[in-house]
Design a protein around this motif. Structure first.
Motif, PDB file in Angstrom:
ATOM      1  N   PHE A 211      -6.743   3.133  12.805  1.00  0.00           N
ATOM      2  CA  PHE A 211      -8.035   3.760  13.091  1.00  0.00           C
ATOM      3  C   PHE A 211      -9.065   3.418  12.012  1.00  0.00           C
ATOM      4  CE2 PHE A 211      -5.177   6.317  15.632  1.00  0.00           C
ATOM      5  CZ  PHE A 211      -5.923   6.632  16.759  1.00  0.00           C
ATOM      6  N   PHE A 212      -8.601   2.819  10.911  1.00  0.00           N
ATOM      7  CA  PHE A 212      -9.479   2.589   9.763  1.00  0.00           C
ATOM      8  C   PHE A 212      -9.318   1.157   9.249  1.00  0.00           C
ATOM      9  CE2 PHE A 212      -7.975   7.038   9.762  1.00  0.00           C
ATOM     10  CZ  PHE A 212      -9.178   7.670  10.042  1.00  0.00           C
ATOM     11  N   PRO A 213      -9.832   0.166   9.986  1.00  0.00           N
ATOM     12  CA  PRO A 213      -9.608  -1.233   9.594  1.00  0.00           C
ATOM     13  C   PRO A 213     -10.226  -1.605   8.255  1.00  0.00           C
ATOM     14  CG  PRO A 213     -11.274  -1.081  11.328  1.00  0.00           C
ATOM     15  CD  PRO A 213     -10.655   0.279  11.196  1.00  0.00           C
ATOM     16  N   HIS A 214     -11.322  -0.943   7.879  1.00  0.00           N
ATOM     17  CA  HIS A 214     -11.977  -1.316   6.625  1.00  0.00           C
ATOM     18  C   HIS A 214     -11.184  -0.840   5.408  1.00  0.00           C
ATOM     19  CE1 HIS A 214     -15.406  -3.017   8.652  1.00  0.00           C
ATOM     20  NE2 HIS A 214     -15.510  -1.933   9.394  1.00  0.00           N
ATOM     21  N   ALA A 215     -10.192   0.025   5.642  1.00  0.00           N
ATOM     22  CA  ALA A 215      -9.308   0.438   4.555  1.00  0.00           C
ATOM     23  C   ALA A 215      -8.137  -0.527   4.379  1.00  0.00           C
ATOM     24  CB  ALA A 215      -8.780   1.847   4.809  1.00  0.00           C
ATOM     25  N   ARG A 216      -8.072  -1.534   5.252  1.00  0.00           N
ATOM     26  CA  ARG A 216      -6.993  -2.518   5.194  1.00  0.00           C
ATOM     27  C   ARG A 216      -7.621  -3.909   5.129  1.00  0.00           C
ATOM     28  NH1 ARG A 216      -2.638  -1.193   9.750  1.00  0.00           N
ATOM     29  NH2 ARG A 216      -1.739  -3.033   8.743  1.00  0.00           N
ATOM     30  N   PRO A 217      -7.803  -4.457   3.941  1.00  0.00           N
ATOM     31  CA  PRO A 217      -8.544  -5.711   3.768  1.00  0.00           C
ATOM     32  C   PRO A 217      -8.041  -6.857   4.636  1.00  0.00           C
ATOM     33  CG  PRO A 217      -8.171  -4.669   1.649  1.00  0.00           C
ATOM     34  CD  PRO A 217      -7.400  -3.863   2.636  1.00  0.00           C
ATOM     35  N   ALA A 218      -6.739  -6.939   4.841  1.00  0.00           N
ATOM     36  CA  ALA A 218      -6.202  -8.047   5.636  1.00  0.00           C
ATOM     37  C   ALA A 218      -6.656  -7.958   7.095  1.00  0.00           C
ATOM     38  CB  ALA A 218      -4.679  -8.070   5.562  1.00  0.00           C
TER      39      ALA A 218
END
Length: 408
Positions: A211-218
């Motif tokens: 739900f939070f792609p910007h918290a996962r750099p890859a």
């Protein structure tokens, strides 16, 4: 190259479609088709190709996972499909039913409503809610409060709306899955992200889901951006840098909020097709996929779909208006089948930026078509997805009996 894939290529060359990804498979777990082309963003200077691992906002394709998670909670004794949700969601229907709007007073006409809302109603969209952007009355109600449709960062702020009908008596497309996601969180003591990761994504070997792609750099590095066609739904597509698909949402939104690559979403559809007991019991799979609407609500559902051209565009999934449809917890059910496209009882749904998936148990086929193009469910793009579905069915679904009004 299959004809349907050539159609996607032509759409890219015509600047209608920046990029896309397609996957289809069968009940034996085989991948029957996989392709991707174009670019993941029209931002100036962006050249990264759209691939199977490109991350998309999947919007309402989140709803399928929320329904599975809800039934997992039912299996664990954390929730009951037919009990009132008011103890955990005390404000869910606090405004009652909106029956009109007094323009002189600039206020809604509200009627108290005491019918208990259940988890079954939330997942079947018979709970009384409608998305405010789809309802002229709710749009007026929002404006009278100085708000815009979809306003707010939390589920409560976005979805605590007046009901538009008494729960259990009709069907509208609304925030049922968002409320169900919040119910799962309060019953499990976990965020929806944590719950889904433990009980859906990890069992299926899925990592590109969040739900939070910007918290996962890859994942953020592979995130496609939204593009938009013109007001008539024609090209050329343009970058839409200010478009926020979550309209300010910061929580896990069980109806609209997940992000995934096509390669990550596809194993979920394969699991649904094979009714994978790593996720649900056989009885729960039956509950997930069976039609949930009684005769009255089914009639209301079909009338709602055909009530305007926009409703047909946003919700009709490109199916003829003459085809009788109903609703399961998983998505829309095509009761009769459509010759050359799907078998009787196939389930399908999509996501706002012209995304689509289907699971056809009779044919033993499933598929997903991904892109990030607005306006919602753009007809020119949805026609491409229909061609993909027909191409897969024509190649691999022969011999399946399809009953439809057109073929009878």
């Amino acid at each position: 190259m299959p004809a349907f894939e050539q159609a996607y290529t032509d759409a890219i060359e015509a600047k209608i479609l920046p990029g896309y990804a397609l996957l289809a498979g069968d009940k034996h777990g085989q991948t029957l088709h996989a392709s991707a082309a174009g670019v993941q963003s029209l931002k100036p200077g962006s050249t990264r190709p759209f691939q199977l691992d490109t991350v998309c906002a999947i919007a309402s394709m989140t709803k399928l996972m929320t329904a599975i998670a809800a039934l997992q909670c039912v299996e664990r004794g954390l929730l009951d499909l037919d009990a009132s949700v008011k103890d955990r969601l005390p404000g869910i229907a606090r405004y009652g039913i909106i029956t009109g709007f007094d323009d002189e007073k600039n206020e809604a006409v509200l009627t108290p409503e005491a019918t208990p809302i259940t988890l079954r109603m939330l997942l079947a969209y018979t709970n009384g809610h409608e998305y405010d952007a789809l309802s002229p009355l709710l749009t007026k109600w929002r404006a009278s409060r100085g708000e815009t449709p979809g306003a707010g960062s939390t589920v409560e702020q976005k979805s605590t709306l007046p009901l538009v009908f008494a729960p259990g008596t009709s069907w509208r497309y609304g925030a049922g899955s968002d409320w169900a996601g919040k119910l799962i969180e309060r019953a499990s003591g976990q965020t929806l992200e944590t719950f889904m990761r433990a009980h859906i994504w990890t069992p299926l070997g899925i990592s590109d889901m969040t739900f939070f792609p910007h918290a996962r750099p890859a994942m953020a590095a592979r995130l496609a951006t939204i593009s938009t066609l013109d007001a008539q739904g024609a090209g050329p597509a343009a970058d839409a840098p200010d478009f926020d698909i979550l309209t300010g949402g910061t929580e896990c939104l069980g109806g609209v909020g997940a992000y995934a690559s096509t390669a990550a979403y596809f194993p979920l559809l394969q699991a649904v097709l094979r009714r994978d007991t790593a996720l649900l019991s056989p009885a729960s799979w039956t509950e997930l996929l069976r039609p949930q609407l009684d005769a009255r609500c089914k009639a209301e559902f079909n009338a709602y779909l055909t009530s305007s051209p926009l409703h047909m565009q946003y919700l009709g999934m490109g199916l003829p208006a003459s085809v009788v449809k109903t609703w399961s917890f998983a998505g829309m059910v095509c009761e009769e089948g459509v010759e050359g496209r799907m078998g009787k009882g196939a389930v399908m749904w999509g996501g706002l930026p012209s995304m689509a998936w289907w699971v056809d148990s009779e044919a033993g086929l499933c598929g997903v078509a991904a892109c990030q193009v607005m306006p919602p469910m753009a007809p020119v793009v949805m026609a491409l997805h229909e061609g993909f579905q027909r191409g897969v069915y024509g190649e691999y679904g022969m011999g399946v009996e399809v009953e439809s009004k057109e073929s009878r």
